[in-house]
Design an enzyme around this catalytic site. Sequence first.
Site, PDB file in Angstrom:
ATOM      1  N   GLU A  96     -21.845 -48.592  21.301  1.00 53.15           N
ATOM      2  CA  GLU A  96     -22.142 -47.424  20.637  1.00 53.15           C
ATOM      3  C   GLU A  96     -21.976 -46.192  21.671  1.00 53.15           C
ATOM      4  OE1 GLU A  96     -26.253 -48.450  20.471  1.00 53.15           O
ATOM      5  OE2 GLU A  96     -25.948 -49.687  18.690  1.00 53.15           O
ATOM      6  N   CYS A 402     -31.485 -43.045  26.150  1.00 48.34           N
ATOM      7  CA  CYS A 402     -31.068 -43.801  27.495  1.00 48.34           C
ATOM      8  C   CYS A 402     -31.694 -45.057  27.472  1.00 48.34           C
ATOM      9  CB  CYS A 402     -31.627 -43.079  28.683  1.00 48.34           C
ATOM     10  SG  CYS A 402     -30.997 -41.511  29.052  1.00 48.34           S
TER      11      CYS A 402
END
Length: 427
Positions: A96, A402
Amino acid sequence: MSKALTSSLLGMDLGEFSVLVSEAGEPAYRAKQIMEAVYRHRVESVAEIATLPQPFRERLEHSGVTLGAARIEKKFVSVDGTVRYLITFADGQSVETVWMPEGDGGEAGDGSEAGETAERLTDIPGPGTSGAKAKAEESEPIAALKRCATQNLRSQDRHSQDRTSSGRSTICISSQVGCAVDCQFCLTALLGVKRNLTAGEIVGQVCAVLKDQRVSPPEDRINLVFMGMGEPFLNYENFVKASRLLVEGVGIAERRMTVSTAGIVPRIYDFGGESIRPKLAISLNASNDALRTRLMPLNKKWNLDMLIAAAREFPLRTREWITFEYVLLGGVNDAPENAREVAELLRGMRCKVNLIALNPGPGIDFTTPSAERVTVFQNILRGAGTPAFVRRPRGRDIYAACGQLKRTVEVATSPEPQMQSISRVQQ
Ligand code: SAH
């Protein structure tokens, strides 16, 4: 390594192009032409390299040389404009990569515009008060995934209009398929590590996103963070080669790139000796060894003494400082006492701290602290003379923030999404 990967132009440097060209009996200047085509023009096939004579292109193709471009398989667009890409490589593995159109208020981590903006942002709203964040937190991830097709189109329009004003867009790239480090609060850790990415696959993510967003450095100023899936310092050679290609080929300035490590201490020393390198960020995440070992088991091997010594010895360039990231976990590492310990650890170091309130995820048994608690933590650090910033979470609704990079991989590679079935017992 498979032949498909080794014969890819993407990932080769000027020296390797020179060998290729001289073996083919072509004049030396063709190496530079290939370099330009691959990294500046970001062609997607050998046939597209218009500066090479047709017969040479055909010979390259016949000998099995490919471009090796990364393929965007899926795209998820957040309510805040963040885009999460699922990028697939020749062997079917995927990672990703995240595009943040306005940075994330400090992920550049480094005194570039994004860092300066962080200061302004954190001075005003504090976590939890910005409209975009509130929306992201309210929205339900699955619903957001379903909405992505329409948002995708809208966002495309917006991005193309914003092209000239995108001075602080940030691309967050992955260095491995999965991750071996096993941080207890990170979704990527649940994947384990599948393999390292090649230098070409690391650079390929950037090329694919730049192309999709229709932006081009150095005209468009792009920040780059090695903060996606994986531990860059456990794929050190490929990461270093990719950084060089991003500087020398793609044209992204070193000062606009930051690599984050969970704390692979020997590689921090190696990294300090690199002639071309991004800035350094270190995921600290705890204020003492007992806590850090519990949250990040690698602390058993490289403890805080070793980590902080490596940071203190790190050869900083002019106007450069180290960034420490600190994920705040409610009731675990976010007490005022923890902030005081962090201030003590970092005392006198040319550094700053980026505070990240936990981005939640299924299988992660920690909670996000309140905005007040984050502010108290930040103020203690600042009071002790350590610059501290609160990072805005970006793209939480699409699992792009994150520690959340894993979801598309799961959805794309499992017959049944496994998210709900994974559970983790907190130690
Ligand atoms: N492996 C490297 C690169 C990944 S960077 C490293 O650990 O530094 C990803 C950053 O996000 C790290 O600072 C990590 O501590 C942080 N992070 C991981 N999981 C998170 C979560 N659930 N919420 C917020 N931040 C997280």
